[in-house]
Design a protein around this motif. Sequence first.
Motif, PDB file in Angstrom:
ATOM      1  N   LEU A 137       0.830  -1.189   0.000  1.00 27.98           N
ATOM      2  CA  LEU A 137       0.000   0.000   0.000  1.00 27.98           C
ATOM      3  C   LEU A 137       0.873   1.251   0.000  1.00 27.98           C
ATOM      4  CD1 LEU A 137      -2.638  -1.120   2.661  1.00 27.98           C
ATOM      5  CD2 LEU A 137      -2.944  -1.031   0.178  1.00 27.98           C
ATOM      6  N   PRO A 138       0.378   2.351  -0.552  1.00 29.31           N
ATOM      7  CA  PRO A 138       1.173   3.586  -0.532  1.00 29.31           C
ATOM      8  C   PRO A 138       1.543   3.987   0.890  1.00 29.31           C
ATOM      9  CG  PRO A 138      -0.745   3.806  -1.967  1.00 29.31           C
ATOM     10  CD  PRO A 138      -0.926   2.522  -1.215  1.00 29.31           C
ATOM     11  N   ILE A 139       2.743   4.479   1.041  1.00 26.76           N
ATOM     12  CA  ILE A 139       3.295   5.035   2.285  1.00 26.76           C
ATOM     13  C   ILE A 139       3.496   3.947   3.350  1.00 26.76           C
ATOM     14  CG2 ILE A 139       3.027   6.689   4.170  1.00 26.76           C
ATOM     15  CD1 ILE A 139       1.393   8.433   2.282  1.00 26.76           C
ATOM     16  N   ILE A 140       2.445   3.224   3.739  1.00 23.53           N
ATOM     17  CA  ILE A 140       2.582   2.258   4.837  1.00 23.53           C
ATOM     18  C   ILE A 140       3.186   0.951   4.373  1.00 23.53           C
ATOM     19  CG2 ILE A 140       0.625   3.273   6.059  1.00 23.53           C
ATOM     20  CD1 ILE A 140      -0.990   0.783   5.297  1.00 23.53           C
ATOM     21  N   GLY A 141       3.240   0.700   3.064  1.00 23.88           N
ATOM     22  CA  GLY A 141       3.845  -0.522   2.555  1.00 23.88           C
ATOM     23  C   GLY A 141       3.090  -1.765   2.960  1.00 23.88           C
ATOM     24  N   HIS A 142       3.781  -2.670   3.666  1.00 17.58           N
ATOM     25  CA  HIS A 142       3.187  -3.955   4.063  1.00 17.58           C
ATOM     26  C   HIS A 142       2.790  -3.967   5.541  1.00 17.58           C
ATOM     27  CE1 HIS A 142       5.789  -4.979   0.531  1.00 17.58           C
ATOM     28  NE2 HIS A 142       4.706  -5.632   0.189  1.00 17.58           N
ATOM     29  N   LEU A 158       9.890  -7.021   2.191  1.00 15.92           N
ATOM     30  CA  LEU A 158       8.772  -6.215   2.672  1.00 15.92           C
ATOM     31  C   LEU A 158       9.247  -4.788   2.922  1.00 15.92           C
ATOM     32  CD1 LEU A 158       7.244  -8.658   5.334  1.00 15.92           C
ATOM     33  CD2 LEU A 158       6.598  -8.422   2.929  1.00 15.92           C
ATOM     34  N   LYS A 159       8.308  -3.881   2.874  1.00 12.95           N
ATOM     35  CA  LYS A 159       8.598  -2.485   3.153  1.00 12.95           C
ATOM     36  C   LYS A 159       7.543  -1.976   4.129  1.00 12.95           C
ATOM     37  CE  LYS A 159      11.100   1.216   1.929  1.00 12.95           C
ATOM     38  NZ  LYS A 159      12.569   1.281   1.945  1.00 12.95           N
ATOM     39  N   VAL A 160       7.992  -1.446   5.246  1.00  8.48           N
ATOM     40  CA  VAL A 160       7.083  -0.858   6.230  1.00  8.48           C
ATOM     41  C   VAL A 160       7.609   0.535   6.553  1.00  8.48           C
ATOM     42  CG1 VAL A 160       6.046  -1.060   8.511  1.00  8.48           C
ATOM     43  CG2 VAL A 160       6.538  -3.125   7.197  1.00  8.48           C
ATOM     44  N   GLY A 161       6.892   1.537   6.076  1.00  9.75           N
ATOM     45  CA  GLY A 161       7.372   2.894   6.267  1.00  9.75           C
ATOM     46  C   GLY A 161       8.722   3.081   5.608  1.00  9.75           C
ATOM     47  N   ILE A 162       9.702   3.554   6.399  1.00 10.26           N
ATOM     48  CA  ILE A 162      11.043   3.780   5.860  1.00 10.26           C
ATOM     49  C   ILE A 162      11.940   2.552   5.958  1.00 10.26           C
ATOM     50  CG2 ILE A 162      10.922   6.226   6.463  1.00 10.26           C
ATOM     51  CD1 ILE A 162      12.885   5.557   8.781  1.00 10.26           C
ATOM     52  N   ARG A 163      11.458   1.473   6.608  1.00  9.12           N
ATOM     53  CA  ARG A 163      12.304   0.313   6.849  1.00  9.12           C
ATOM     54  C   ARG A 163      12.053  -0.785   5.833  1.00  9.12           C
ATOM     55  NH1 ARG A 163      14.602   0.840  11.989  1.00  9.12           N
ATOM     56  NH2 ARG A 163      16.140  -0.583  11.104  1.00  9.12           N
ATOM     57  N   PRO A 184       4.241  -4.729  21.474  1.00 10.68           N
ATOM     58  CA  PRO A 184       4.294  -4.853  20.028  1.00 10.68           C
ATOM     59  C   PRO A 184       5.279  -3.860  19.421  1.00 10.68           C
ATOM     60  CG  PRO A 184       2.363  -3.610  20.674  1.00 10.68           C
ATOM     61  CD  PRO A 184       3.027  -4.075  21.945  1.00 10.68           C
ATOM     62  N   LEU A 185       5.442  -3.921  18.103  1.00 11.51           N
ATOM     63  CA  LEU A 185       6.319  -3.003  17.412  1.00 11.51           C
ATOM     64  C   LEU A 185       5.847  -1.561  17.620  1.00 11.51           C
ATOM     65  CD1 LEU A 185       6.781  -4.875  14.025  1.00 11.51           C
ATOM     66  CD2 LEU A 185       8.443  -4.690  15.860  1.00 11.51           C
ATOM     67  N   ASN A 186       6.799  -0.658  17.741  1.00 13.17           N
ATOM     68  CA  ASN A 186       6.456   0.749  17.859  1.00 13.17           C
ATOM     69  C   ASN A 186       6.501   1.378  16.478  1.00 13.17           C
ATOM     70  OD1 ASN A 186       7.069   3.757  18.295  1.00 13.17           O
ATOM     71  ND2 ASN A 186       6.484   3.045  20.345  1.00 13.17           N
ATOM     72  N   MET A 187       5.418   1.989  16.076  1.00 10.89           N
ATOM     73  CA  MET A 187       5.308   2.536  14.726  1.00 10.89           C
ATOM     74  C   MET A 187       6.290   3.671  14.476  1.00 10.89           C
ATOM     75  SD  MET A 187       3.287   0.748  12.949  1.00 10.89           S
ATOM     76  CE  MET A 187       4.019  -0.646  13.833  1.00 10.89           C
ATOM     77  N   CYS A 188       6.751   4.324  15.545  1.00 10.27           N
ATOM     78  CA  CYS A 188       7.715   5.415  15.362  1.00 10.27           C
ATOM     79  C   CYS A 188       9.029   4.905  14.771  1.00 10.27           C
ATOM     80  CB  CYS A 188       7.983   6.117  16.691  1.00 10.27           C
ATOM     81  SG  CYS A 188       6.561   7.003  17.363  1.00 10.27           S
ATOM     82  N   ASP A 189       9.335   3.616  14.965  1.00 12.50           N
ATOM     83  CA  ASP A 189      10.548   3.049  14.382  1.00 12.50           C
ATOM     84  C   ASP A 189      10.455   2.957  12.866  1.00 12.50           C
ATOM     85  OD1 ASP A 189      11.651   2.684  16.920  1.00 12.50           O
ATOM     86  OD2 ASP A 189      10.701   0.720  17.147  1.00 12.50           O
ATOM     87  N   PHE A 190       9.235   2.889  12.342  1.00 15.28           N
ATOM     88  CA  PHE A 190       9.025   2.750  10.905  1.00 15.28           C
ATOM     89  C   PHE A 190       8.550   4.049  10.257  1.00 15.28           C
ATOM     90  CE2 PHE A 190       8.542  -1.352  12.894  1.00 15.28           C
ATOM     91  CZ  PHE A 190       9.278  -2.187  12.072  1.00 15.28           C
TER      92      PHE A 190
END
Length: 513
Positions: A35-40, A65-70, A216-222
């Motif tokens: 998906l755009p921007i958020i990736g997977h 996979l791509k999640v945000g910038i990672r 869980p994962l912190n979204m700020c990391d991505f």
Amino acid sequence: MEKLYYCLALLLSVLLIFKHFFHHRTKLPPSPFALPIIGHLHLIRNSFHQILECLASQYGPILFLKVGIRSILVVSSPSVVEECFTKNDIIFANRPRNMLSDISSYNYSTIAWAPYGHYWRSLRRLTVVEFFSLNSLQKSSNIREEEIHNLLSHLFKFSKSGTQKVQLKYWFSLLTFNIITRLVAGKRCVRDAVAGKDLGKQILEELKGKFVSNMPLNMCDFFPILRWFGYKGLEKSLIMLLQKERDEFLQGLIDEVRRKRTCSANINIVTNRAKTTLIETLLSLQESEPDFFSDTVIKSIISVMFFAGPETSAITLEWAISLLLNNPEVLGKLRAEIDDHVGHGRLLDDSDLVKLPYLRCIINETLRLYPPAPLLLPRCSSEDCTVGGYEIPQGTILLVNAWAMHRDPKLWEEPTKFKPERFEGMEGREGYKFIPFGVGRRACPGARMGIWTVSLALGALAQCFEWEKVVEDKMEMSQGRLTMSKAESLEALCIPRHSAMTLLSQLEDTSFI
């Protein structure tokens, strides 16, 4: 102003067209629709290892996979794992940075999260030689045996009082945390006087709460932009509060051992080296190398012992007993092996484990079906590299899906079936298809200690007790939402074996002060 917007839009369009047609396109591994921007991001849910297993069946054993910038590389075949940790082992020798580790890893000084380099190699050498070598494990065998005997004594007392149904999850956690706290600081985390009471359970849960994280994962990391808005600022505050409590607990252990050492020195008491704790060893090293072995470094070392050791062993024991309850013929075969090689006149000990190959097969098969870390701890590429002919950019997170490989029908016959016999004659020759403790430079240094603890405990429980299910149906084997622990805590009927009654009656209280 309106013309400025048009110019910016035109410039952006030109840059995108230029990038599309003229920029060198990296040959990345296969990837599902993003998906755009958020990736997977939408794929990251509970039981992520099972989701990745399904994706691997569609896209192959190398997944991007791509999640945000990672960027994330997921591998799930022995040949690809071997390539990652032989040809690219140094490149994948680092851990990715994240908010949780920023706060809880003592500035990345713990062996689990420290960057690859001289400092990490020094810590690794120290832990392997001083704590996890064969010689060190043999010296600490009395602690493991005493704590397992103490567990047997508690279970025997319950059975004599008419209580046969036992909540094993609590007792397994108590066993493993008591072993670790005795190794680290020379005392139990929960004393016998309160072990079977609500207070004992409360003390254990408070200790587990400091070191067993289900965050869980912190979204700020991505998505770093979220930090501008203070996204999940409350979660960050909670992590910082937890780290403060954890730090105070660890510092308290160090200060207590330091006071005892000072008192012993003042009255000229000679310490028995066979009973030296981990903290005592580190404080001795601090005296000779104060610049390196600061209290912060000591806390970073002992924190990993609490993070990595107790709960993984307890989870493995819980799965192992559950599997044996669902497969009583395997339990019978194990008990026969123990009776033949150990007999009924004594309890088995560490020296017996080498003579019990079927016991080790059961442990391996449990770890195959239910690895405590179904996705190995993540790595991060320090530079561009190639894996399986694909180009992997610098900074890519590497996830190894041990769960998928352990259950791959191309690698294992009847992969979802509990068959300990599959490991007979395979000891040390499983290669990269069986990696419950990781692989490469950052494989778990405490694997041997974990195997010995679980083997000794499981063997003693089979030697001394008959085990039966509480209900006639098959034991429920579903997993927890965020961890590999059982979704339903294990309850079982515990009945002393007639041949073990004398041994159990002779067990003395192994309280340790």
